[in-house]
Scaffold this motif. Structure first.
Motif, PDB file in Angstrom:
ATOM      1  N   ASP A  42       0.832  -1.202   0.000  1.00  0.00           N
ATOM      2  CA  ASP A  42       0.000   0.000   0.000  1.00  0.00           C
ATOM      3  C   ASP A  42       0.872   1.260   0.000  1.00  0.00           C
ATOM      4  N   ALA A  43       1.834   1.267  -0.916  1.00  0.00           N
ATOM      5  CA  ALA A  43       2.785   2.386  -0.980  1.00  0.00           C
ATOM      6  C   ALA A  43       2.960   2.816  -2.428  1.00  0.00           C
ATOM      7  N   CYS A  44       3.129   4.094  -2.610  1.00  0.00           N
ATOM      8  CA  CYS A  44       3.385   4.576  -3.964  1.00  0.00           C
ATOM      9  C   CYS A  44       4.654   5.419  -3.981  1.00  0.00           C
ATOM     10  N   ASP A  45       5.442   5.304  -2.948  1.00  0.00           N
ATOM     11  CA  ASP A  45       6.678   6.070  -2.832  1.00  0.00           C
ATOM     12  C   ASP A  45       7.857   5.118  -2.949  1.00  0.00           C
ATOM     13  N   GLU A  46       9.011   5.674  -3.017  1.00  0.00           N
ATOM     14  CA  GLU A  46      10.227   4.895  -3.140  1.00  0.00           C
ATOM     15  C   GLU A  46      10.530   4.151  -1.840  1.00  0.00           C
ATOM     16  N   ASN A  47      11.090   2.976  -1.962  1.00  0.00           N
ATOM     17  CA  ASN A  47      11.520   2.226  -0.788  1.00  0.00           C
ATOM     18  C   ASN A  47      12.887   2.702  -0.337  1.00  0.00           C
ATOM     19  N   SER A  48      13.161   2.551   0.930  1.00  0.00           N
ATOM     20  CA  SER A  48      14.442   2.917   1.514  1.00  0.00           C
ATOM     21  C   SER A  48      15.361   1.697   1.447  1.00  0.00           C
ATOM     22  N   TRP A  49      16.492   1.822   0.742  1.00  0.00           N
ATOM     23  CA  TRP A  49      17.401   0.685   0.561  1.00  0.00           C
ATOM     24  C   TRP A  49      18.728   0.849   1.285  1.00  0.00           C
ATOM     25  N   ASP A  50      19.188   2.063   1.457  1.00  0.00           N
ATOM     26  CA  ASP A  50      20.510   2.309   2.042  1.00  0.00           C
ATOM     27  C   ASP A  50      20.474   2.227   3.555  1.00  0.00           C
ATOM     28  N   LEU A  51      21.159   1.227   4.105  1.00  0.00           N
ATOM     29  CA  LEU A  51      21.280   1.100   5.549  1.00  0.00           C
ATOM     30  C   LEU A  51      22.487   1.897   6.024  1.00  0.00           C
ATOM     31  N   VAL A  52      22.331   2.622   7.108  1.00  0.00           N
ATOM     32  CA  VAL A  52      23.432   3.341   7.740  1.00  0.00           C
ATOM     33  C   VAL A  52      23.411   2.959   9.204  1.00  0.00           C
ATOM     34  N   GLY A  53      24.455   2.306   9.664  1.00  0.00           N
ATOM     35  CA  GLY A  53      24.487   1.860  11.052  1.00  0.00           C
ATOM     36  C   GLY A  53      23.362   0.896  11.385  1.00  0.00           C
ATOM     37  N   GLY A  54      22.944   0.082  10.401  1.00  0.00           N
ATOM     38  CA  GLY A  54      21.881  -0.891  10.623  1.00  0.00           C
ATOM     39  C   GLY A  54      20.475  -0.322  10.603  1.00  0.00           C
ATOM     40  N   LYS A  55      20.345   0.960  10.237  1.00  0.00           N
ATOM     41  CA  LYS A  55      19.027   1.593  10.197  1.00  0.00           C
ATOM     42  C   LYS A  55      18.818   2.299   8.866  1.00  0.00           C
ATOM     43  N   TYR A  56      17.557   2.550   8.535  1.00  0.00           N
ATOM     44  CA  TYR A  56      17.226   3.307   7.333  1.00  0.00           C
ATOM     45  C   TYR A  56      17.083   4.775   7.731  1.00  0.00           C
ATOM     46  N   PRO A  57      18.050   5.607   7.400  1.00  0.00           N
ATOM     47  CA  PRO A  57      17.997   6.997   7.852  1.00  0.00           C
ATOM     48  C   PRO A  57      16.979   7.838   7.095  1.00  0.00           C
ATOM     49  N   LEU A  58      16.490   8.862   7.757  1.00  0.00           N
ATOM     50  CA  LEU A  58      15.565   9.798   7.148  1.00  0.00           C
ATOM     51  C   LEU A  58      16.197  10.469   5.931  1.00  0.00           C
ATOM     52  N   SER A  59      17.516  10.599   5.945  1.00  0.00           N
ATOM     53  CA  SER A  59      18.217  11.257   4.837  1.00  0.00           C
ATOM     54  C   SER A  59      18.061  10.510   3.516  1.00  0.00           C
ATOM     55  N   ASN A  60      17.595   9.251   3.545  1.00  0.00           N
ATOM     56  CA  ASN A  60      17.334   8.535   2.288  1.00  0.00           C
ATOM     57  C   ASN A  60      16.304   9.267   1.437  1.00  0.00           C
ATOM     58  N   ALA A  61      15.471  10.085   2.063  1.00  0.00           N
ATOM     59  CA  ALA A  61      14.478  10.856   1.323  1.00  0.00           C
ATOM     60  C   ALA A  61      15.151  11.896   0.429  1.00  0.00           C
ATOM     61  N   CYS A  62      16.403  12.210   0.720  1.00  0.00           N
ATOM     62  CA  CYS A  62      17.134  13.214  -0.068  1.00  0.00           C
ATOM     63  C   CYS A  62      18.002  12.579  -1.140  1.00  0.00           C
ATOM     64  N   GLY A  63      18.142  11.260  -1.109  1.00  0.00           N
ATOM     65  CA  GLY A  63      18.942  10.565  -2.107  1.00  0.00           C
ATOM     66  C   GLY A  63      19.495   9.277  -1.558  1.00  0.00           C
ATOM     67  N   GLN A  64      19.510   8.266  -2.401  1.00  0.00           N
ATOM     68  CA  GLN A  64      20.065   6.967  -2.053  1.00  0.00           C
ATOM     69  C   GLN A  64      21.007   6.529  -3.154  1.00  0.00           C
ATOM     70  N   LEU A  65      21.851   5.563  -2.827  1.00  0.00           N
ATOM     71  CA  LEU A  65      22.771   4.974  -3.805  1.00  0.00           C
ATOM     72  C   LEU A  65      23.610   6.032  -4.505  1.00  0.00           C
ATOM     73  N   GLY A  66      24.068   7.030  -3.736  1.00  0.00           N
ATOM     74  CA  GLY A  66      24.936   8.069  -4.280  1.00  0.00           C
ATOM     75  C   GLY A  66      24.216   9.183  -5.020  1.00  0.00           C
ATOM     76  N   GLN A  67      22.899   9.199  -4.991  1.00  0.00           N
ATOM     77  CA  GLN A  67      22.141  10.233  -5.690  1.00  0.00           C
ATOM     78  C   GLN A  67      21.827  11.401  -4.754  1.00  0.00           C
ATOM     79  N   SER A  68      21.616  12.564  -5.320  1.00  0.00           N
ATOM     80  CA  SER A  68      21.159  13.733  -4.575  1.00  0.00           C
ATOM     81  C   SER A  68      19.923  14.245  -5.303  1.00  0.00           C
ATOM     82  N   TYR A  69      18.748  13.922  -4.775  1.00  0.00           N
ATOM     83  CA  TYR A  69      17.510  14.263  -5.470  1.00  0.00           C
ATOM     84  C   TYR A  69      17.348  15.761  -5.678  1.00  0.00           C
TER      85      TYR A  69
END
Length: 92
Positions: A42-69
């Protein structure tokens, strides 16, 4: 594809007889998987894939996998749809 994101590329076929068909099948599979996840989770947004320290950081909303949205920009033909970055945006 000759360029990708974080070394990953989307296969769209090869320049051989019917090579484009494999690309079309890959696109269809990608869209089907996206639709499946949209329904299942029930989601239409991007999934969070990048783990930092074993957690999915809020900063993933700004870019993942080396991207800067925020550094993405629309083409001239679609410039009218681009939103400016709001440095005062906050989470509510």
């Amino acid at each position: 594809a000759t360029e990708g994101v974080a070394g990953k590329k989307f296969y769209i076929g090869e320049d051989v007889t019917n090579g484009h068909v494999y690309g079309l099948v890959n696109i269809a599979a990608f869209l089907a998987q996206s639709m499946k996840e949209t329904i299942k989770y029930d989601a239409c947004d991007e999934n969070s894939w990048d783990l930092v320290g074993g957690k999915y950081p809020l900063s993933n909303a700004c870019g993942q996998l080396g991207q800067s949205y925020q550094d993405y920009h629309c083409s001239e033909a679609e410039k009218h749809m681009e939103c400016p970055v709001d440095p005062n945006m906050s989470i509510t």
